[in-house]
Every structure is written in structure tokens, then in C-alpha cells.
Design an enzyme around this catalytic site. Structure first.
Site, short mmCIF file in Angstrom:
data_model
loop_
_atom_site.label_atom_id
_atom_site.label_comp_id
_atom_site.label_asym_id
_atom_site.label_seq_id
_atom_site.Cartn_x
_atom_site.Cartn_y
_atom_site.Cartn_z
N GLU A 1 -5.18 3.52 6.16
CA GLU A 1 -5.24 3.66 4.76
C GLU A 1 -5.44 4.75 4.01
O GLU A 1 -4.62 5.38 3.12
CB GLU A 1 -5.94 2.26 4.23
CG GLU A 1 -5.38 1.86 2.75
CD GLU A 1 -5.96 0.66 2.37
OE1 GLU A 1 -5.86 -0.35 3.05
OE2 GLU A 1 -6.70 0.91 1.55
N ARG B 1 0.86 -1.16 -0.11
CA ARG B 1 0.00 -0.02 -0.13
C ARG B 1 0.99 1.43 0.16
O ARG B 1 0.56 2.07 0.61
CB ARG B 1 -0.97 -0.03 1.42
CG ARG B 1 -1.97 -0.96 1.38
CD ARG B 1 -2.88 -1.10 0.09
NE ARG B 1 -3.70 -2.46 0.13
CZ ARG B 1 -2.98 -3.42 -0.35
NH1 ARG B 1 -2.01 -3.44 -1.25
NH2 ARG B 1 -3.81 -4.51 -0.38
N SER C 1 -11.06 -0.93 3.44
CA SER C 1 -10.17 -1.17 4.51
C SER C 1 -9.91 0.06 5.20
O SER C 1 -9.15 0.86 4.48
CB SER C 1 -8.99 -1.94 4.32
OG SER C 1 -9.34 -3.26 3.96
C1 LIG Z 1 -15.78 -0.36 -0.87
C2 LIG Z 1 -14.26 -0.11 -1.01
C3 LIG Z 1 -13.40 -0.98 -1.21
C4 LIG Z 1 -11.95 -1.07 -1.40
N1 LIG Z 1 -11.32 -1.86 -1.62
C5 LIG Z 1 -9.76 -1.94 -1.71
C6 LIG Z 1 -9.24 -3.10 -2.14
O1 LIG Z 1 -9.42 -4.04 -2.04
N2 LIG Z 1 -7.67 -2.75 -2.28
C7 LIG Z 1 -7.38 -1.56 -2.18
O2 LIG Z 1 -6.08 -1.58 -2.31
N3 LIG Z 1 -8.09 -0.39 -1.92
C8 LIG Z 1 -9.31 -0.49 -1.73
N4 LIG Z 1 -10.14 0.55 -1.61
C9 LIG Z 1 -9.55 1.92 -1.60
C10 LIG Z 1 -9.63 2.88 -3.01
O3 LIG Z 1 -10.47 2.18 -3.62
C11 LIG Z 1 -8.46 2.50 -3.71
O4 LIG Z 1 -7.35 3.24 -3.05
C12 LIG Z 1 -8.38 3.58 -4.83
O5 LIG Z 1 -7.33 3.25 -5.79
C13 LIG Z 1 -8.64 4.98 -4.69
O6 LIG Z 1 -9.06 5.52 -5.86
P1 LIG Z 1 -9.77 6.81 -6.03
O7 LIG Z 1 -9.53 7.35 -7.57
O8 LIG Z 1 -11.25 6.75 -5.35
O9 LIG Z 1 -8.96 7.70 -5.06
P2 LIG Z 1 -9.17 9.06 -4.35
O10 LIG Z 1 -9.79 8.81 -3.11
O11 LIG Z 1 -9.70 10.07 -5.24
O12 LIG Z 1 -7.69 9.69 -4.18
C14 LIG Z 1 -6.83 8.72 -3.08
C15 LIG Z 1 -5.44 9.37 -3.10
O13 LIG Z 1 -4.63 9.53 -4.31
C16 LIG Z 1 -4.55 10.92 -4.92
N5 LIG Z 1 -4.79 10.71 -6.45
C17 LIG Z 1 -6.19 10.37 -6.95
N6 LIG Z 1 -5.86 10.37 -8.42
C18 LIG Z 1 -4.47 10.74 -8.69
C19 LIG Z 1 -3.82 11.09 -9.59
N7 LIG Z 1 -4.35 10.73 -10.87
N8 LIG Z 1 -2.39 11.50 -9.37
C20 LIG Z 1 -1.88 11.57 -8.36
N9 LIG Z 1 -2.62 11.12 -7.03
C21 LIG Z 1 -3.75 10.83 -7.34
C22 LIG Z 1 -5.41 11.63 -4.16
O14 LIG Z 1 -4.90 12.93 -4.05
C23 LIG Z 1 -5.51 10.96 -2.74
O15 LIG Z 1 -4.35 11.36 -1.96
C24 LIG Z 1 -11.46 0.29 -1.50
C25 LIG Z 1 -12.53 1.51 -1.30
C26 LIG Z 1 -13.83 1.28 -0.93
C27 LIG Z 1 -14.69 2.42 -0.80
#
Ligand SMILES: Cc1cc2nc3c(=O)[nH]c(=O)nc-3n(C[C@H](O)[C@H](O)[C@H](O)COP(=O)(O)OP(=O)(O)OC[C@H]3O[C@@H](n4cnc5c(N)ncnc54)[C@H](O)[C@@H]3O)c2cc1C
Length: 397
Positions: A389, A179, A268
């Protein structure tokens, strides 16, 4: 009226952005980031909001929403010598490099690859959010993570001379960990709300089955193998793996679903703690621990199960919800063991102890109240520090 982060995050909490830019193209995203940086304006980059907890007060700066998608096959047929060695359990077939735009919905990209018989990310089905965020914390699930397939990415480097430049970073340069990556470290280590590198697109190396063969992938996770009725390490059909992963995830509230409050979360909330093996020896028998390499000073490390620690510290599923009948003497169903904490507006998921959820009407502080109680309780009971996380912006755990 400015956009509220609560309307753009999966936990549905977070205050307004002072300025909101919906970037519908890569060029628009770069321009918005460049303009904010040139003006010295605080910047937050938002994908799907599934790993973000924004303060209730909101963000005193510009939020750039990565609202552009796209997916293309870059190269096919030959194994690029620059690419990582194929997985030992792969059965041949050609390497295919797929470029996915940062704002592309990750699970749409996974579905597309499975549909097209390309193996590599099927076990990462159902993870919400955008493709561009996957390298940030090296998303992973069911024995897979994005570092196993990511060849390189294109990013806007905000610190490049002249006010920024588009750069390409290889998987090695990203220094992926559990992570973790240098993109995430560039925020966490400095306390900045956004990283040095803004991901514009990612290149994934996938594998097409040999001609005429059924597209399959290795199953690297015991629980998934059991659900599929195969041996761990053996192969299973791509579609079957995706369907089974989605079913397993849904049973744990780990697939976003607007109707199900157990999924109003960041998934998580805590990572699995990596600790010296000596810490494991202090824990009760039965506490899961997996070898996790060695520290730079040679100390043997193990990875513990955060879910097990939380559960065994007394924080069961639904912790924080009011009791059906309020306890005598306790206001609003709040009892001495934490029932009704945060007014019942936030609680642990009723399906999984790792997710902190919004039951409707929660604030960011409500969510953090539950998370703090759990973190402090685990520390008190087991002497183990849990680390969050999601990215927490403008407030702290
Ligand atoms: C129901 C649920 C289940 C999940 N299961 C998992 C799992 O199994 N495994 C896992 O690893 N994660 C899991 N996650 C966490 C999450 O989905 C991941 O971390 C996902 O990659 C976040 O993507 P996002 O676009 O929503 O990020 P955001 O929440 O929009 O951003 C997260 C971080 O990344 C940065 N960011 C976003 N886009 C960019 C970009 N293009 N360039 C640079 N920085 C950027 C943001 O500034 C922020 O700091 C889960 C979340 C939920 C709600």
C-alpha cells in the site's frame, strides 16, 4: 545539513533529501514544484509521511513538504445539484461544503467536523497524514472512504501547457477505486516518484443534522457497529463514532503514537487482494472473501483479507522479532521460522499482522526484508500475490 526523511515519516526510516523545501503556503508549494520541474530535477511531494517508504540512500532531488494548513466552509444550506446524491441512510439536514488545505493534518480536520456537528468523515478518524494525500489512495476505514464525500479538489497540474496550471478535478475525474485514484496511477503506472497532480486543497461535502436533531451518522461496518452496540446500518452520534473508532484503532496500533513501536509503520502494509472468485475456491474454508464486482471481461471478483492470509501463512503478530532466549545455534535469536529476521529491528506489529513496524533503529531495507518474507510466504502458501500500500521511493519491495 539536509533533512532526513526518517525525521518526517511515521515509520521513521529513509535517507536525506538533496534539497528540502518546507512550503508554508500554497503559492510556495506551487513555486517549488514549478522550479524543480523547470530544472528537470526529480521531485517528491511529502505530506505527513505516513504512507511513504523512502530508500535509505535518500532522495536525489527536491522534496517539497506540504506544510500549510487551513479549513473553511465554502457553502452551506443548499444541496448543490452537482454533488452526489445524499447517502440513503442520511436523515436530511443541509449539505455543507468544507475546503481543507493540502497540508492540514487530516485528523484535525475530522475532529473539527465532528466538533461542528458535520457528518461524513467521522469513521475516518485517527488516520495519520495530511488532507491533501487522502484522495491519492482514496483513504478508507470502517466502511467509509474519502471518495464518498469528496466533491472536487484543486491541484497543480504539472503537465498543463506552459509548465503547469491550477486545475479543478471532480470526483468522477479522479476515478477513485479501492485505495486508488488517477493521482496514484500517475505515479505507479509511470514509476515516477511524484504524481502529475499536486493536490492543493480538497472540497468535502458533509451534512449538518436537521435543526434541533442530534448529529448522527450511519454505521457501515460490522465491527464498529458491534463496539457501539448498534445494528450495522443504523445511526450513532458523531462524537461516539469518533471516540469508538479511535479506541478500536488504538487497540490495533493504528493511531500514530511516538511511544508505541507498533505504530511506527505505514498502517496496513498490504492491501486486501482482489482476485477472481475461482481463487477463493482454492483457499481453505473460513478464508474471508467479499464480493468485489466484475472484471472488464466479466470475471466475478472477490476481495480477500490480507491479514487472514498473512496470519494463516504462518506470519503471526511480532513476526521478525528475536526470541527472548536465542535459539540454540541461531545468531541473535534468529530461528528457522524468521525470528530475528532483520535483526529484530523491524517486525510485524505485535497488535496486527498487516503493519510492518520499526522497533527502533530499523532501516528501510529492514522494513522491506520483513515485508518481502511475508509477501513471498503468502504467495508460496496460497498462490495469492499481496500488493504493498505505501509508496516506495528509490527502492523496491
Ligand atoms: C498508524 C497508521 C494508520 C493508518 N491507517 C490508515 C487507514 O485506516 N486507511 C488508509 O487509507 N490509510 C491509512 N494509513 C496510511 C496513511 O495514513 C494514508 O495513506 C494518508 O493519507 C497518507 O497521508 P500523508 O500525508 O502522510 O502521505 P505521505 O506519506 O506524505 O504521501 C503519500 C503519497 O501521497 C503523495 N502526496 C502527499 N501529499 C500530496 C499532495 N498534496 N498532492 C499529491 N500527492 C501527494 C506523496 O508523494 C506520496 O506518494 C495509515 C498509516 C499509519 C501510519
Amino acid at each position: 545539513m539536509s533533512e532526513r526523511l526518517a525525521d518526517h515519516t511515521t515509520t521513521r526510516v529513509g535517507g536525506p533529501a538533496r534539497r528540502w523545501v518546507s512550503a508554508r503556503s500554497e503559492a510556495a508549494a506551487v513555486e517549488a514544484v514549478r522550479a524543480a520541474d523547470a530544472a528537470g530535477e526529480p521531485l517528491f511531494v511529502l505530506g505527513g509521511g505516513s504512507n511513504t517508504l523512502m530508500a535509505d540512500a535518500g532522495f536525489e532531488g527536491t522534496v517539497v513538504h506540504m506544510a500549510f494548513d487551513g479549513l473553511e466552509v465554502l457553502g452551506e444550506g443548499e444541496t448543490d445539484p452537482e454533488m452526489a446524491e445524499p447517502d440513503a441512510t442520511d436523515r436530511g439536514g443541509d449539505a455543507v461544503v468544507v475546503r481543507v488545505a493540502a497540508g492540514h493534518r487530516w485528523d484535525d480536520a475530522v475532529a473539527w467536523t465532528v466538533e461542528h456537528g458535520l457528518a461524513g468523515i467521522e469513521a475516518l478518524s485517527g488516520i495519520p497524514g495530511s488532507a491533501g494525500a487522502t484522495p491519492v489512495q482514496n483513504v478508507g476505514a470502517y466502511g467509509a472512504d474519502v471518495s464518498q464525500v469528496l466533491v472536487s479538489l484543486r491541484a497543480w497540474d504539472r503537465q498543463a501547457p506552459g509548465g503547469g496550471a491550477v486545475v479543478e478535478l471532480s470526483a468522477d475525474e479522479l476515478r477513485f477505486g479501492y485505495r486508488d485514484s488517477i493521482i496514484k496511477r500517475s505515479m505507479v503506472d509511470s514509476g515516477a516518484p511524484s504524481p502529475r497532480w499536486i493536490v492543493l486543497s480538497i472540497d468535502l461535502r458533509l451534512r449538518r443534522a436537521a435543526s434541533g436533531a442530534e448529529p448522527t451518522a450511519p454505521v457501515r461496518y460490522a465491527q464498529l457497529a458491534k463496539a457501539l452496540g448498534v445494528e450495522e446500518g443504523s445511526q450513532a452520534g458523531l462524537r461516539t463514532v469518533r471516540e469508538q473508532v479511535l479506541a478500536l484503532r488504538a487497540s490495533k496500533g493504528m493511531v500514530s503514537d511516538g511511544e508505541d513501536h507498533d505504530t511506527w509503520s505505514t498502517g496496513s502494509y498490504f492491501t486486501n487482494p482482489i482476485v477472481p472468485a475461482s481463487v477463493r475456491a482454492r483457499l481453505p474454508e473460513g478464508a474471508p472473501a467479499f464480493a468485489a464486482g466484475t472484471a472488464p471481461d466479466g470475471t466475478e471478483l472477490v476481495k480477500l483479507s490480507a491479514a487472514w492470509l498473512i496470519d494463516h501463512a504462518g506470519y503471526g503478530r511480532g513476526f521478525g522479532l528475536p526470541e527472548v532466549a536465542p535459539r540454540e545455534g541461531g545468531p541473535d535469536g534468529r530461528g528457522p521460522d524468521g525470528t530475528g529476521l532483520a535483526g529484530g529491528r523491524a517486525s510485524l506489529s505485535t497488535k496486527h499482522t498487516l503493519a510492518v513496524t520499526n522497533r527502533g533503529g530499523a532501516s528501510t531495507e529492514d522494513v522491506l526484508t520483513i515485508a518481502r518474507a511475508v509477501r513471498d510466504g503468502v504467495r508460496e502458501r496460497f498462490g495469492v500475490e499481496l500488493h504493498h500500500e505505501p509508496m516506495i521511493i528509490g527502492t523496491r519491495l
